[in-house]
Design a protein around this motif. Sequence first.
Motif, mmCIF file in Angstrom:
data_model
loop_
_atom_site.group_PDB
_atom_site.id
_atom_site.type_symbol
_atom_site.label_atom_id
_atom_site.label_comp_id
_atom_site.label_asym_id
_atom_site.label_seq_id
_atom_site.Cartn_x
_atom_site.Cartn_y
_atom_site.Cartn_z
ATOM 1 N N ASN A 44 -32.168 -52.824 -67.392
ATOM 2 C CA ASN A 44 -32.910 -53.532 -66.353
ATOM 3 C C ASN A 44 -32.731 -55.043 -66.431
ATOM 4 O O ASN A 44 -33.394 -55.793 -65.714
ATOM 5 C CB ASN A 44 -34.404 -53.174 -66.419
ATOM 6 C CG ASN A 44 -35.027 -53.521 -67.761
ATOM 7 O OD1 ASN A 44 -34.315 -53.697 -68.745
ATOM 8 N ND2 ASN A 44 -36.348 -53.592 -67.804
ATOM 9 N N VAL A 45 -31.824 -55.500 -67.285
ATOM 10 C CA VAL A 45 -31.496 -56.922 -67.387
ATOM 11 C C VAL A 45 -30.050 -57.107 -66.932
ATOM 12 O O VAL A 45 -29.162 -56.363 -67.370
ATOM 13 C CB VAL A 45 -31.658 -57.444 -68.834
ATOM 14 C CG1 VAL A 45 -31.240 -58.903 -68.925
ATOM 15 C CG2 VAL A 45 -33.082 -57.243 -69.317
ATOM 16 N N LYS A 46 -29.816 -58.088 -66.064
ATOM 17 C CA LYS A 46 -28.458 -58.383 -65.626
ATOM 18 C C LYS A 46 -28.128 -59.828 -65.962
ATOM 19 O O LYS A 46 -28.950 -60.732 -65.763
ATOM 20 C CB LYS A 46 -28.299 -58.136 -64.117
ATOM 21 C CG LYS A 46 -28.409 -56.659 -63.739
ATOM 22 C CD LYS A 46 -27.972 -56.406 -62.315
ATOM 23 C CE LYS A 46 -28.184 -54.950 -61.934
ATOM 24 N NZ LYS A 46 -27.443 -54.027 -62.789
ATOM 25 N N GLY A 91 -21.163 -57.956 -60.000
ATOM 26 C CA GLY A 91 -21.007 -59.321 -60.492
ATOM 27 C C GLY A 91 -21.658 -59.595 -61.818
ATOM 28 O O GLY A 91 -21.452 -60.660 -62.404
ATOM 29 N N SER A 92 -22.443 -58.674 -62.317
ATOM 30 C CA SER A 92 -23.073 -58.879 -63.616
ATOM 31 C C SER A 92 -22.054 -58.648 -64.728
ATOM 32 O O SER A 92 -21.034 -57.987 -64.550
ATOM 33 C CB SER A 92 -24.281 -57.953 -63.794
ATOM 34 O OG SER A 92 -23.899 -56.596 -63.725
#
Length: 305
Positions: A44-46, A91-92
């Motif tokens: 849940n972190v990018k 894009g992450s």
Amino acid sequence: MKLSMLAGAFALTFTTLTSAQDFTAGVPLGTVNEAGEPTPMSSNVKVYGSFRFAESCTFDPERNLILAMNAGVPQVMEENDGYVSLINPDGSVHTAKWIGSSRDGLTLNQPLGSAVRDGVLYVADTDTVRTFNLASGQPLASHSVADAGANGLNGIAVAADGTIYASNTRDPQRVYRVSPDGAASVFIDGSPLILPNGVAVDNDGNVVVINIGNNHVMTFNTDGELINTEYAAESGNDGIIVTEDGTQYVSSVRYGSISRIVPGGEAEVIAEGIPSAASICYDSVQNQIVIPMNNNNALGFLPLD
């Protein structure tokens, strides 16, 4: 003290420390927690970014990842500091430094153009074409083009038989051909090249070349004969894509536009105002164009209809 201990633990955990393996590829983003356990970053972190002069990209459909070439700082400041990032289609960041996390067994000075063919990553690196295993990042071969006069290899494309075509943008303005066994020769020398940059191989095996110096999109047969010229909407061009249906996409690094040229049609601008739109690539899974933006240290994403 804690930072030093964490860095040391991370390095020991994520690096294969064997005498039989010098080269080590980077790993997806993560840390080592207080208990000393390797911990992948939460889904849940990018994270976005990780670039240092993003010049070109290419796409790995098997892993659904974008490979971004990072030229690094000028070589007079630091040699052998180029690296390759793995980027997710949104894009992450997947792996900030995949090729280049360690310099052991690796030479990658200033990677510019890139291409993928049959499980191999091809990279134009000053006067050398370097190849890497697409799955592991392991260096495979280095084909020097210096004896043929190369001093600034830029765009690169690979034919179905493994023949490499690479532009030399500065003088001598040329496109070189490198055979699968590494023998380099001059494919096109001088006119109609005017600061040649992007190179692609079309669906008929012809070689498509664009210039920074004008808006020409030139198609050459494998004998080096010019057989067709089309025109992008603007000059100052850097990247060229040819899709399966023959549509060409051209990026203008000077003027920031993306031209689309359908077979038999004229160029239309489908995006503009993109700073330093460099050597683009096509993401065939998400049906989007990815746009490296040089010293803006960024990638742009352009969905296609």
